[in-house]
Design an enzyme around this catalytic site. Structure first.
Site, PDB file in Angstrom:
ATOM      1  N   HIS A  85      -1.608   1.437  -3.890  1.00 48.50           N
ATOM      2  CA  HIS A  85      -1.814   3.385  -4.629  1.00 48.50           C
ATOM      3  C   HIS A  85      -1.091   3.871  -5.350  1.00 48.50           C
ATOM      4  O   HIS A  85      -1.208   5.197  -4.910  1.00 48.50           O
ATOM      5  CB  HIS A  85      -2.010   3.523  -2.424  1.00 48.50           C
ATOM      6  N   ASN A 109       2.941  -6.746  13.349  1.00 43.73           N
ATOM      7  CA  ASN A 109       3.163  -5.789  13.504  1.00 43.73           C
ATOM      8  C   ASN A 109       3.163  -5.356  15.089  1.00 43.73           C
ATOM      9  O   ASN A 109       3.531  -5.931  16.266  1.00 43.73           O
ATOM     10  CB  ASN A 109       1.474  -5.527  13.287  1.00 43.73           C
ATOM     11  N   GLN A 126       0.542  -1.125   0.013  1.00 45.44           N
ATOM     12  CA  GLN A 126      -0.120  -0.033  -0.073  1.00 45.44           C
ATOM     13  C   GLN A 126       0.683   1.173   0.000  1.00 45.44           C
ATOM     14  O   GLN A 126       0.508   2.460   0.018  1.00 45.44           O
ATOM     15  CB  GLN A 126      -0.739  -0.117   1.147  1.00 45.44           C
TER      16      GLN A 126
HETATM   17  P1  OAD Z   1      -1.388   2.388   9.278  1.00 45.86           P
HETATM   18  O1  OAD Z   1      -0.435   4.481   9.472  1.00 45.86           O
HETATM   19  O2  OAD Z   1      -3.102   3.064   9.101  1.00 45.86           O
HETATM   20  O3  OAD Z   1      -1.062   1.654  10.239  1.00 45.86           O
HETATM   21  C1  OAD Z   1       0.790   0.694  10.303  1.00 45.86           C
HETATM   22  C2  OAD Z   1       0.573   0.093  10.838  1.00 45.86           C
HETATM   23  O4  OAD Z   1       2.364  -0.347  10.927  1.00 45.86           O
HETATM   24  C3  OAD Z   1       0.114   0.583  11.981  1.00 45.86           C
HETATM   25  O5  OAD Z   1      -1.178  -0.795  12.092  1.00 45.86           O
HETATM   26  C4  OAD Z   1       1.014   0.532  13.205  1.00 45.86           C
HETATM   27  O6  OAD Z   1       1.715  -0.090  14.861  1.00 45.86           O
HETATM   28  C5  OAD Z   1       2.533  -0.773  12.229  1.00 45.86           C
HETATM   29  N1  OAD Z   1       3.157  -0.218  12.637  1.00 45.86           N
HETATM   30  C6  OAD Z   1       4.225   0.617  12.442  1.00 45.86           C
HETATM   31  N2  OAD Z   1       5.350   0.836  12.688  1.00 45.86           N
HETATM   32  C7  OAD Z   1       6.066  -0.357  12.703  1.00 45.86           C
HETATM   33  C8  OAD Z   1       7.534  -1.111  13.103  1.00 45.86           C
HETATM   34  N3  OAD Z   1       8.286  -0.686  12.931  1.00 45.86           N
HETATM   35  N4  OAD Z   1       6.824  -2.727  12.287  1.00 45.86           N
HETATM   36  C9  OAD Z   1       5.452  -2.759  11.736  1.00 45.86           C
HETATM   37  N5  OAD Z   1       4.561  -2.171  12.786  1.00 45.86           N
HETATM   38  C10 OAD Z   1       4.549  -1.784  12.740  1.00 45.86           C
HETATM   39  O7  OAD Z   1      -0.730   2.483   7.660  1.00 45.86           O
HETATM   40  P2  OAD Z   1      -0.806   1.707   6.515  1.00 45.86           P
HETATM   41  O8  OAD Z   1      -2.038   0.576   7.379  1.00 45.86           O
HETATM   42  O9  OAD Z   1       0.003   1.409   5.179  1.00 45.86           O
HETATM   43  O10 OAD Z   1      -3.551   4.511   1.641  1.00 45.86           O
HETATM   44  O11 OAD Z   1      -2.758   2.478   5.699  1.00 45.86           O
HETATM   45  C11 OAD Z   1      -3.338   2.114   4.574  1.00 45.86           C
HETATM   46  C12 OAD Z   1      -3.357   3.601   4.077  1.00 45.86           C
HETATM   47  O12 OAD Z   1      -3.948   4.244   4.622  1.00 45.86           O
HETATM   48  C13 OAD Z   1      -2.432   3.423   3.401  1.00 45.86           C
HETATM   49  O13 OAD Z   1      -2.382   3.207   1.642  1.00 45.86           O
HETATM   50  C14 OAD Z   1      -2.869   5.156   2.876  1.00 45.86           C
HETATM   51  C15 OAD Z   1      -3.981   5.408   4.283  1.00 45.86           C
HETATM   52  O14 OAD Z   1      -4.578   6.204   3.678  1.00 45.86           O
HETATM   53  C16 OAD Z   1      -3.766   6.226   0.703  1.00 45.86           C
HETATM   54  O15 OAD Z   1      -3.733   6.765   0.809  1.00 45.86           O
HETATM   55  C17 OAD Z   1      -5.206   5.673  -0.542  1.00 45.86           C
END
Ligand code: OAD
Length: 244
Positions: free
Chosen positions: A119, A213, A101
């Site tokens: 994305h 995560n 993503q």
């Molecule tokens: P999020 O910011 O929603 O989630 C990031 C996740 O990574 C969280 O669950 C954290 O706990 C976890 N995390 C942080 N640091 C970490 C690490 N070092 N190791 C493992 N896990 C870790 O990001 P996404 O799930 O990617 O879309 O968000 C999905 C989409 O929402 C994005 O692509 C974007 C946004 O809206 C668009 O822009 C279309």
């Protein structure tokens, strides 16, 4: 050393079809801010002001300002051990698909090959009207905003809220999810669809589902195995287990 359950190690070593879904968390250790959480990008900026078609129509300069800031930030960082571990994983399996993503391009820079960018990619531009790629500097100073030959404004080649995902990426991602024997969900809050439904599709079709995560997500209880911690520390240990 990670304590991995036997059933997971068995699938890890015997699987031939493997898919991985990554989210912003995998790039966090490189210094790219995630979207949600205390330091998340969406706390500082309102998504509806920046990552929508309406926002671009209303204020293209503001939208570009935000994307150019992120583009520079992403250009200045480097892949971390989590990205490199997935490059090694790809070398191990006959059939490996990396669904991301993230728009930061860090998987590609690390050396992963079979990547599906759901994305888009923040390094690329396209025309707002006709969709044709635009190669060149984007200067947002007054009167300098680049335009396509068709007259349309140039925009970042990323997916905004409410937009369709690139067809090739979405079809490929669901195909890989359906066929996977082993599916990893790494560093994603598993809240944004359709990406969030891919691990579910994989498991419904018989995959062993594992999540890595920092904190539980809506997917955690559905997983066969959940590892709590940083992907940049955990993935290299999984590779060690896989290859030794
Ligand atoms: P999020 O910011 O929603 O989630 C990031 C996740 O990574 C969280 O669950 C954290 O706990 C976890 N995390 C942080 N640091 C970490 C690490 N070092 N190791 C493992 N896990 C870790 O990001 P996404 O799930 O990617 O879309 O968000 C999905 C989409 O929402 C994005 O692509 C974007 C946004 O809206 C668009 O822009 C279309």
């Amino acid at each position: 050393m990670l304590d991995l359950p036997d059933d997971f190690v068995k699938v890890l070593k015997s699987a031939t079809r493997v898919a991985v879904l990554t989210g912003a968390g995998i790039s966090a250790e490189s210094g790219v801010p995630t979207f949600r959480g205390e330091e998340g990008l969406w706390k500082k900026f309102r998504a509806e002001e920046l990552a929508t078609v309406e926002a671009f129509i209303t204020n293209p300069e503001l939208v570009w300002e935000w994307y150019l800031w992120r583009r520079q930030l992403m250009a200045d960082v480097k892949p971390n051990p989590g990205h490199y571990a997935l490059v090694e994983m790809e070398e191990y399996y006959d059939n490996f698909t990396l669904i991301t993503q993230n728009v930061d391009g860090l998987h590609r820079r690390a050396g992963s090959k079979n990547i599906l960018e759901l994305h888009g990619n923040i390094e690329l531009n396209k025309c707002f009207n006709c969709g044709r790629p635009f190669v060149g500097e984007v200067n947002i100073n007054a009167g300098a905003m680049p335009v396509c030959d068709c007259g349309g404004k140039i925009r970042p080649d990323v997916v905004w809220f409410g937009e369709m995902l690139p067809e090739r990426a979405i079809n490929g991602a669901f195909e890989a999810s359906t066929g996977a024997e082993l599916f990893f969900s790494v560093g994603t809050s598993a809240l944004v669809h359709p990406a969030a439904s891919m691990p579910v599709t994989a498991k419904q079709n018989g995959a062993y589902l594992i999540e890595i995560n920092l904190e539980p997500t809506p997917l955690t209880d559905y997983c066969d195995f959940y590892i709590h911690g940083k992907s940049g520390e955990i993935l290299p240990q999984i590779i060690e287990r896989l290859t030794k």
